[in-house]
Design an enzyme around this catalytic site. Structure first.
Site, PDB file in Angstrom:
ATOM      1  N   LEU A 184     -14.289  27.059 -35.636  1.00 44.11           N
ATOM      2  CA  LEU A 184     -13.686  27.454 -36.900  1.00 44.11           C
ATOM      3  C   LEU A 184     -14.333  26.645 -38.008  1.00 44.11           C
ATOM      4  O   LEU A 184     -14.728  25.491 -37.800  1.00 44.11           O
ATOM      5  CB  LEU A 184     -12.178  27.175 -36.903  1.00 44.11           C
ATOM      6  N   ASP A 185     -14.430  27.243 -39.186  1.00 43.37           N
ATOM      7  CA  ASP A 185     -14.888  26.480 -40.343  1.00 43.37           C
ATOM      8  C   ASP A 185     -13.978  25.273 -40.553  1.00 43.37           C
ATOM      9  O   ASP A 185     -12.791  25.306 -40.223  1.00 43.37           O
ATOM     10  CB  ASP A 185     -14.862  27.342 -41.608  1.00 43.37           C
ATOM     11  N   GLN A 186     -14.524  24.242 -41.139  1.00 43.79           N
ATOM     12  CA  GLN A 186     -13.749  23.042 -41.444  1.00 43.79           C
ATOM     13  C   GLN A 186     -12.537  23.374 -42.306  1.00 43.79           C
ATOM     14  O   GLN A 186     -11.469  22.771 -42.167  1.00 43.79           O
ATOM     15  CB  GLN A 186     -14.637  22.016 -42.148  1.00 43.79           C
ATOM     16  N   THR A 187     -12.691  24.359 -43.174  1.00 42.21           N
ATOM     17  CA  THR A 187     -11.625  24.714 -44.113  1.00 42.21           C
ATOM     18  C   THR A 187     -10.603  25.683 -43.526  1.00 42.21           C
ATOM     19  O   THR A 187      -9.655  26.072 -44.208  1.00 42.21           O
ATOM     20  CB  THR A 187     -12.241  25.352 -45.369  1.00 42.21           C
ATOM     21  N   THR A 188     -10.807  26.100 -42.272  1.00 48.56           N
ATOM     22  CA  THR A 188      -9.902  27.040 -41.618  1.00 48.56           C
ATOM     23  C   THR A 188      -9.058  26.327 -40.579  1.00 48.56           C
ATOM     24  O   THR A 188      -9.567  25.521 -39.799  1.00 48.56           O
ATOM     25  CB  THR A 188     -10.702  28.171 -40.923  1.00 48.56           C
TER      26      THR A 188
END
EC number: 5.4.99.-
Length: 289
Positions: A132-136
């Site tokens: 997952l993206d860091q922001t997700t």
């Protein structure tokens, strides 16, 4: 030596160990060689030296655990959604990377999983099956050893693992369901951005509108992805005029302190237990919708 023990399933009836390791578990040649050289495979608690022996339903197969090199631990208590001898599912917090990309990165979700494994005295690896993206925030699947990562990675590559995301987006629209089939490539003018491009990689996202908030000009949508391109959901939603709230990189409003994207559901067929498994985790307290 520590073993992984599993029953012979119905669709393995009559197959040999060689066939099962190659065609059912999709284990690589090097790992198969490691298992063979261990001379430590058991069938019903007795040594199985002949790998051409047909196996039968109801028997118990025990394989030695083969590990990769372990990564450094990060002392962080993750929310464990599910765990067995082969895999675990965690609820990754927003702001944390899934796994390290460089040796100096030791504060990722994978490092935290390794901390948990060692804290609970497990001989196991923290091997991320997807990212997952860091922001997700949301569900991430980890394998515990070479056997598990081979089988789960094969499922991932063949789109047998399904992930469902929640996103709060700017704007409302009337379509209940929509499929976005647009290739995604790099943005030559911005190193961290991706863009819809005819020269990019194929990318398919299925979007379902769950709720429209006309007063705040916001919608809650559910997204399922067939492919796993970098920033795929973010790029696709922005490309149809509904960027994710908080995702200013792709034109989203700044009405939230985070990107409103959460991996809510995960579905897979357990390659070693022969059953379908479904997991879910609600969005956190910082969710705006």
């Amino acid at each position: 030596m520590t073993h992984l023990t599993l029953p012979i399933l119905e669709d393995w009836e009559g197959l040999t160990l060689t066939t099962i390791l190659q065609e059912k578990f999709h284990l690589g040649k090097k790992a198969r060689h490691e298992i063979r050289m261990s001379h430590d495979v058991l069938l019903n608690n007795k040594s199985l030296d002949d790998w051409n022996t047909p196996l039968f339903v109801g028997a118990s197969l025990s394989l030695p655990i083969i590990l990769h090199d372990k990564i450094p631990v990060y002392e962080y208590d993750l929310e464990i959604i599910y765990e067995d001898d082969f895999l675990l599912v965690v609820n990754k917090p927003v702001g944390m990377k899934t796994h390290p990309n460089d040796s100096y990165e030791t504060d990722t979700c994978a490092n935290a999983v390794q901390y948990y494994l060692e804290k609970t005295d497990q001989e196991a690896n923290a091997l991320a099956v997807h990212r997952l993206d860091q922001t997700t925030s949301g569900l991430v699947l980890f394998a515990k050893n070479k056997l598990a990562i081979a089988g789960l990675s094969w499922q991932m590559e063949n789109r047998a693992i399904h992930r469902t995301y929640l996103a709060a987006v700017d704007g409302t629209w009337g379509l209940v369901m929509q499929t976005i089939n647009k290739p995604i490539g790099e943005d030559r003018h911005h190193g961290s951005r991706r863009q819809i491009s005819p020269y990019g990689q194929p990318a398919v996202t299925h979007v379902k509108v769950l709720e429209n908030d006309t007063e705040n000009n916001t919608s809650l949508v559910e997204c399922q992805i067939e492919t796993g391109r970098t920033h795929q959901i973010r790029v696709h939603l922005s490309g149809i005029g509904h960027p994710i709230i908080g995702d200013t990189l792709y034109g989203g409003s700044n009405r939230a302190n985070r990107i409103m994207l959460h991996a809510e559901k995960l579905h897979l067929n357990h390659p070693f237990k022969g059953k379908e498994m479904n997991f879910s985790a609600p969005a956190g307290d910082d969710w705006v919708f």
